[in-house]
Structures are given as structure tokens and as C-alpha cells.
Design a protein around this motif. Sequence first.
Motif: not given
Length: 203
Positions: A57, A63, A65, A82, A84, A87, A91, A95, A103
Motif C-alpha cells: 500500500l 502508493d 492504489v 494490495i 498492507t 489497512g 484505503h 482500492a 486486499f
Amino acid sequence: MTAIRVLLADDEHLIRGALAALLALEDDLAVVAEAASGPEALSMARAHRPDVAVLDLQMPGGDGVSVAEALRRELPGCATMIVTGHGRAGHLKRALAAGVRGFLPKTVSAQRLAEVIRTVHGGHRYIDPELAADAISAGDSPLTAREAELLEMAEDGAPINEIAARAGLAAGTVRNYLSSAAAKLGAENRHTAARMARERGWL
């Protein structure tokens, strides 16, 4: 059987190297490129045309995204995920809006990561349940785009006059926007408001 071609992008070399080594143990996955920044991830994706891009991320130069948004335009055949360490609700929403299909937190096992790579490559979506629950409970940002932009500028403690000069606005206008943002978040000042908005993923 053709292996799923994977791009790994993470600015932490140790994590990226460990993931690459673990994913290499999977017969149906091939890590074809690695990157340590947003721009490098894009150039590696253009050069190697992976099936799935696993993006950190937070990376230097852009980043995960924003990289995912660019890949959706340039390489629509590449599914994006993604990973991370933090989270935030905002975000996850960004995304999903960018077409990200996976994610998940960095705490997942390599085996689980491999499963999610297969899932998104197959055209499906996987969102970590805890991150999804956090996003739902946090709700949508109450800030306007301009309020969020000015709060971000105020985050490092910059004085009003400097923010006004950077934004091309009058100092009084900036003060009004920042006061409005702080009031919406129930914060006593712009610095606290910026921190709260950052923690919720609204900046």
C-alpha cells in the motif's frame, strides 16, 4: 500448465525477498519481477506484463492504489492486489474504486497469499474480513476534497500562510476550510484533525 506470472512490489527488501522465495515454492506461480517503488512497479509491469501485481500500500513515489489505477488503464489484463501493514477504511474504499481485486494484511501466511493470488487471477475478489469490518465501522469521510487536501498540507505543521501560498488561496479561506474540517472530526485543532483523518484512511 502455465504458471501465473506475478509482480511483487514492496519497498522493504527483506519482506519482498522472503515472499519471492516462498512463492517460488508454488508450482503454479512464477515471480517474474520485483519492485521497490511505485514508478519501478509500473515500469516492471510494462516490461514483464504479469498476470497479477501484488502491491504494497505504501511505497515511495506512489502508493499501491495509484499504481493499481495506472495498471488498470495500461494493462487491463493484470489483476491487482494490495498488501498492507495498516489497512485503514479509506484505503480499502480507494482500492476497490481503483479496481483492486485483493486486499489483505501483511500478517497473512505465504500459503494464504498464494491462494489469494490464484483467486484474483481467476477473476474473483478477496478482501480480508477484518479489514472489511473496520472499513464498514469507520464509515465514509465527512471531509470535502478541498478540506482533505488542505489538512494533508497542514499535517507536517506548516503555518497557515505557507499552506495558503501552496494552495493558491487566501489565508482566511484556508483557515475556514481547516476549521470546518476540525469541527467535522471533533478535533481541537488542525494538527489533531490531520492525524485523525490520516488514521482513518481519509487522507
